[in-house]
Scaffold this motif. Sequence first.
Motif, mmCIF file in Angstrom:
data_model
loop_
_atom_site.group_PDB
_atom_site.id
_atom_site.type_symbol
_atom_site.label_atom_id
_atom_site.label_comp_id
_atom_site.label_asym_id
_atom_site.label_seq_id
_atom_site.Cartn_x
_atom_site.Cartn_y
_atom_site.Cartn_z
ATOM 1 N N ARG A 2 2.339 4.925 -6.892
ATOM 2 C CA ARG A 2 2.113 3.502 -7.146
ATOM 3 C C ARG A 2 1.411 2.789 -5.998
ATOM 4 O O ARG A 2 0.845 1.717 -6.198
ATOM 5 C CB ARG A 2 3.445 2.814 -7.440
ATOM 6 C CG ARG A 2 4.128 3.334 -8.707
ATOM 7 C CD ARG A 2 5.401 2.577 -8.981
ATOM 8 N NE ARG A 2 6.038 3.055 -10.209
ATOM 9 C CZ ARG A 2 7.190 2.571 -10.708
ATOM 10 N NH1 ARG A 2 7.820 1.603 -10.048
ATOM 11 N NH2 ARG A 2 7.690 3.060 -11.811
ATOM 12 N N SER A 3 1.475 3.376 -4.799
ATOM 13 C CA SER A 3 0.883 2.695 -3.650
ATOM 14 C C SER A 3 0.358 3.717 -2.658
ATOM 15 O O SER A 3 0.870 4.838 -2.563
ATOM 16 C CB SER A 3 1.918 1.789 -2.965
ATOM 17 O OG SER A 3 3.060 2.542 -2.567
ATOM 18 N N ALA A 4 -0.688 3.326 -1.926
ATOM 19 C CA ALA A 4 -1.300 4.235 -0.956
ATOM 20 C C ALA A 4 -1.964 3.433 0.152
ATOM 21 O O ALA A 4 -2.361 2.281 -0.037
ATOM 22 C CB ALA A 4 -2.326 5.140 -1.636
ATOM 23 N N VAL A 5 -2.084 4.059 1.304
ATOM 24 C CA VAL A 5 -2.870 3.534 2.421
ATOM 25 C C VAL A 5 -4.005 4.508 2.674
ATOM 26 O O VAL A 5 -3.770 5.721 2.770
ATOM 27 C CB VAL A 5 -2.021 3.372 3.693
ATOM 28 C CG1 VAL A 5 -2.915 3.145 4.907
ATOM 29 C CG2 VAL A 5 -1.051 2.206 3.548
ATOM 30 N N VAL A 27 -3.769 -0.098 -3.374
ATOM 31 C CA VAL A 27 -4.353 0.576 -2.219
ATOM 32 C C VAL A 27 -4.538 -0.414 -1.079
ATOM 33 O O VAL A 27 -5.085 -1.509 -1.265
ATOM 34 C CB VAL A 27 -5.714 1.213 -2.581
ATOM 35 C CG1 VAL A 27 -6.315 1.903 -1.363
ATOM 36 C CG2 VAL A 27 -5.555 2.204 -3.732
ATOM 37 N N HIS A 28 -4.096 -0.009 0.100
ATOM 38 C CA HIS A 28 -4.283 -0.798 1.321
ATOM 39 C C HIS A 28 -5.282 -0.065 2.206
ATOM 40 O O HIS A 28 -5.172 1.143 2.417
ATOM 41 C CB HIS A 28 -2.952 -0.975 2.052
ATOM 42 C CG HIS A 28 -1.894 -1.635 1.212
ATOM 43 N ND1 HIS A 28 -1.743 -3.002 1.161
ATOM 44 C CD2 HIS A 28 -0.966 -1.097 0.377
ATOM 45 C CE1 HIS A 28 -0.749 -3.285 0.333
ATOM 46 N NE2 HIS A 28 -0.263 -2.157 -0.157
ATOM 47 N N LEU A 29 -6.260 -0.795 2.733
ATOM 48 C CA LEU A 29 -7.372 -0.203 3.469
ATOM 49 C C LEU A 29 -7.264 -0.490 4.966
ATOM 50 O O LEU A 29 -6.937 -1.613 5.372
ATOM 51 C CB LEU A 29 -8.699 -0.758 2.946
ATOM 52 C CG LEU A 29 -8.942 -0.607 1.437
ATOM 53 C CD1 LEU A 29 -10.166 -1.420 1.027
ATOM 54 C CD2 LEU A 29 -9.112 0.860 1.071
ATOM 55 N N ARG A 30 -7.568 0.529 5.746
ATOM 56 C CA ARG A 30 -7.597 0.378 7.197
ATOM 57 C C ARG A 30 -8.851 1.055 7.747
ATOM 58 O O ARG A 30 -9.273 2.090 7.239
ATOM 59 C CB ARG A 30 -6.376 1.026 7.846
ATOM 60 C CG ARG A 30 -5.046 0.404 7.478
ATOM 61 C CD ARG A 30 -3.937 1.063 8.255
ATOM 62 N NE ARG A 30 -2.636 0.458 8.020
ATOM 63 C CZ ARG A 30 -1.512 0.785 8.660
ATOM 64 N NH1 ARG A 30 -1.554 1.734 9.592
ATOM 65 N NH2 ARG A 30 -0.384 0.185 8.383
ATOM 66 N N ASP A 31 -9.406 0.474 8.787
ATOM 67 C CA ASP A 31 -10.565 1.081 9.442
ATOM 68 C C ASP A 31 -10.696 0.482 10.827
ATOM 69 O O ASP A 31 -10.418 -0.703 11.030
ATOM 70 C CB ASP A 31 -11.846 0.830 8.636
ATOM 71 C CG ASP A 31 -12.955 1.803 9.003
ATOM 72 O OD1 ASP A 31 -13.418 1.764 10.165
ATOM 73 O OD2 ASP A 31 -13.356 2.599 8.144
ATOM 74 N N SER A 47 -7.063 -3.607 -0.774
ATOM 75 C CA SER A 47 -6.845 -4.804 0.030
ATOM 76 C C SER A 47 -6.752 -4.436 1.499
ATOM 77 O O SER A 47 -6.238 -3.369 1.855
ATOM 78 C CB SER A 47 -5.547 -5.494 -0.398
ATOM 79 O OG SER A 47 -5.171 -6.505 0.523
ATOM 80 N N VAL A 48 -7.242 -5.313 2.357
ATOM 81 C CA VAL A 48 -7.125 -5.087 3.798
ATOM 82 C C VAL A 48 -5.790 -5.602 4.329
ATOM 83 O O VAL A 48 -5.477 -5.424 5.507
ATOM 84 C CB VAL A 48 -8.278 -5.763 4.561
ATOM 85 C CG1 VAL A 48 -9.610 -5.119 4.208
ATOM 86 C CG2 VAL A 48 -8.307 -7.263 4.296
ATOM 87 N N GLU A 49 -4.993 -6.215 3.457
ATOM 88 C CA GLU A 49 -3.671 -6.676 3.871
ATOM 89 C C GLU A 49 -2.736 -5.485 4.058
ATOM 90 O O GLU A 49 -2.762 -4.540 3.263
ATOM 91 C CB GLU A 49 -3.082 -7.633 2.832
ATOM 92 C CG GLU A 49 -3.878 -8.917 2.652
ATOM 93 C CD GLU A 49 -3.939 -9.731 3.933
ATOM 94 O OE1 GLU A 49 -2.911 -9.787 4.645
ATOM 95 O OE2 GLU A 49 -5.016 -10.283 4.227
ATOM 96 N N PRO A 50 -1.902 -5.503 5.109
ATOM 97 C CA PRO A 50 -0.983 -4.382 5.325
ATOM 98 C C PRO A 50 0.102 -4.357 4.250
ATOM 99 O O PRO A 50 0.450 -5.400 3.689
ATOM 100 C CB PRO A 50 -0.384 -4.675 6.706
ATOM 101 C CG PRO A 50 -0.525 -6.156 6.874
ATOM 102 C CD PRO A 50 -1.788 -6.530 6.163
ATOM 103 N N PRO A 51 0.628 -3.197 3.923
ATOM 104 C CA PRO A 51 1.689 -3.120 2.914
ATOM 105 C C PRO A 51 2.975 -3.748 3.428
ATOM 106 O O PRO A 51 3.255 -3.728 4.627
ATOM 107 C CB PRO A 51 1.852 -1.610 2.696
ATOM 108 C CG PRO A 51 1.383 -0.993 3.979
ATOM 109 C CD PRO A 51 0.283 -1.873 4.481
ATOM 110 N N ASP A 52 3.747 -4.299 2.505
ATOM 111 C CA ASP A 52 5.016 -4.913 2.910
ATOM 112 C C ASP A 52 6.188 -3.957 2.744
ATOM 113 O O ASP A 52 7.348 -4.329 2.927
ATOM 114 C CB ASP A 52 5.265 -6.202 2.118
ATOM 115 C CG ASP A 52 5.215 -5.976 0.618
ATOM 116 O OD1 ASP A 52 5.185 -4.804 0.185
ATOM 117 O OD2 ASP A 52 5.190 -6.977 -0.134
ATOM 118 N N ALA A 53 5.900 -2.715 2.378
ATOM 119 C CA ALA A 53 6.934 -1.691 2.245
ATOM 120 C C ALA A 53 6.282 -0.326 2.445
ATOM 121 O O ALA A 53 5.050 -0.205 2.490
ATOM 122 C CB ALA A 53 7.590 -1.771 0.868
#
Length: 360
Positions: A2-5, A27-31, A47-53
């Motif tokens: 359901r969720s990924a980084v 999906v949460h994006l980091r770079d 989203s570039v927002e960090p996950p809350d869990a």
Amino acid sequence: MRSAVVVGTGLIGTSLALALSAKGVTVHLRDADPIAAHTAASLGAGSVEPPDAVVDLAVMAVPPALVGTVLADAQAEGVARHYTDVASVKRGPQDDAVAQGCDTVRYIGGHPMAGGERSGPTAARADLFEGRAWVLTPTPDTATETLNTALELVVMCGATPVVMGAAEHDRAVGLVSHAPHLVAALFALRLARAEERAVSLAGPGVRDLTRIAGGDPALWTDILSANAGVVADILDEVAVDLDDAVAGLRALAATDDAKHAEGRRRMDLLLHEGRAGRKRVEGKHGTRPARYRTVGVLVGDQPGQLARLFADADRSGINIEDIHLEHSAAQLTGVVRLSVEQRGAATLEETLRGQGWRVQ
């Protein structure tokens, strides 16, 4: 899932994120480059927002030399339940992960056999992995749940999972990817130094031969550095074949009949073996390898359902290349995954829906 980084928003990371987002995964994006991450987000990759869990899976879409460090940092942060990477070599990153004390029980190496000449998020597309092999390289202690999560990632991206050892993988990609890239670059180097009049005569054959030489030099230097020994061994073997080819050509150019005949024999053998090798990577109908797509169909646990499904699929006129059944005795339904050429997938789906099937 359901969720990924996704850490790293280049071509592969952004394409992967697009594929997951299309399947409803958050999906949460980091770079390290915030512009790249925001560009990927603007394309719908996440989203570039960090996950809350804690998320289900973290994917390290970074160069091979950085996988160990990025994995260690992500695990120290506790960002995900399971971790994988998509680096094009596997032995080095796996050794780095062990050296940095990473939790290898919840980590599995990965390498989707897909890419392109262009790099960066703007070159990404959600169907990049469809019909392609995706190698998974478990560590000696990778948990079954981690392997299953990685398999789910591969299926969601439309790829075909292949499980191999890390060293075996590196030898294989050295042969089918890394060494060919360098050979293409070496021939393209001849073109760079040739007269413009000669280059102007180049046709499709030269373009096909040198196409992959258009890749990002910095990226390919990283890749070749991580698998340098394997590639050097392969090129040593290619050098022997080149020496044989040169000797054959010198003999062909000779005026002596015996030498000329020997040159023809050597060149004929070389070209026949080359054609035989080419046929091993062609499509089964003697064409370029087709791109495949998997169509999932929900099937009830009643007698005759599979026979009816295959009869209805036949109505579409689309050839079924492969079949995979996902079913458990404890469930009332299963999923039949039909692999077809990508261009025929929409027709098959439309036909099956018209016959009342629930198509995923």
